[in-house]
Design a protein around this motif. Sequence first.
Motif, PDB file in Angstrom:
ATOM      1  N   GLU A   1      57.537  16.594  24.020  1.00 25.82           N
ATOM      2  CA  GLU A   1      57.988  15.200  23.978  1.00 25.82           C
ATOM      3  C   GLU A   1      57.895  14.673  22.555  1.00 25.82           C
ATOM      4  N   ASN A   2      56.897  15.181  21.830  1.00 20.13           N
ATOM      5  CA  ASN A   2      56.689  14.840  20.421  1.00 20.13           C
ATOM      6  C   ASN A   2      55.722  15.881  19.851  1.00 20.13           C
TER       7      ASN A   2
ATOM      8  N   HIS B   1      57.839  22.264  26.819  1.00 21.24           N
ATOM      9  CA  HIS B   1      58.813  21.236  26.444  1.00 21.24           C
ATOM     10  C   HIS B   1      58.066  20.140  25.686  1.00 21.24           C
TER      11      HIS B   1
ATOM     12  N   THR C   1      52.451  16.140  22.234  1.00 27.54           N
ATOM     13  CA  THR C   1      52.529  16.208  23.694  1.00 27.54           C
ATOM     14  C   THR C   1      53.565  17.243  24.129  1.00 27.54           C
TER      15      THR C   1
ATOM     16  N   THR D   1      62.617  21.315  20.266  1.00 27.19           N
ATOM     17  CA  THR D   1      61.896  20.599  21.325  1.00 27.19           C
ATOM     18  C   THR D   1      61.262  21.502  22.377  1.00 27.19           C
TER      19      THR D   1
ATOM     20  N   TYR E   1      50.817  18.487  31.738  1.00 30.56           N
ATOM     21  CA  TYR E   1      50.953  17.943  30.388  1.00 30.56           C
ATOM     22  C   TYR E   1      49.745  18.297  29.532  1.00 30.56           C
TER      23      TYR E   1
ATOM     24  N   LYS F   1      48.821  11.805  32.307  1.00 33.08           N
ATOM     25  CA  LYS F   1      50.248  12.143  32.286  1.00 33.08           C
ATOM     26  C   LYS F   1      50.630  12.954  33.524  1.00 33.08           C
TER      27      LYS F   1
END
Length: 150
Positions: free
Chosen positions: A123-124, A121, A127, A103, A146, A32
């Motif tokens: 993403e889900n 932050h 992650t 989030t 990441y 990533k």
Amino acid sequence: MKKIIICLSLMLPNIAVSCPTLEGTWTSSIEKFKSFNKKWANLDARAWAFMSQTQGHELIEFNSKKEMRISTPEIQVKMGEKAITMPAKEELINYSVLGCNDTSIVLQFDRYGKTQISQFHFENETTFWEYMGSAKSDGNSHIREYYIKK
């Protein structure tokens, strides 16, 4: 209208914002890192050569006591004709949550003798990413690191 919204918020307390869950083990993702940063980061070739060798090794374990254990194995890094060994490192750091929404989460902690603030932050659920660097550094390199939950 304001009265209706206030009444609903008092009657439905479960509508509150929830923080993302950090607890568990997260590993730095070289895939990533490369995917995003090749396209968006503002790095010269030397910085890219170094970072593409040093990213993807870090492991962070968050526990329920608001501690994070950051572990990095020994890494061999080649810079031109020179090869250097970066030693293995492990740190146990206490942190506090300054704020969050569904989030992102903002942490404050002391590391390297300084108080630091990081925003993760999500993403889900498995992650998250954070910007690398500091506010006092030159330019805007737009580099993200990441992490993937194990």
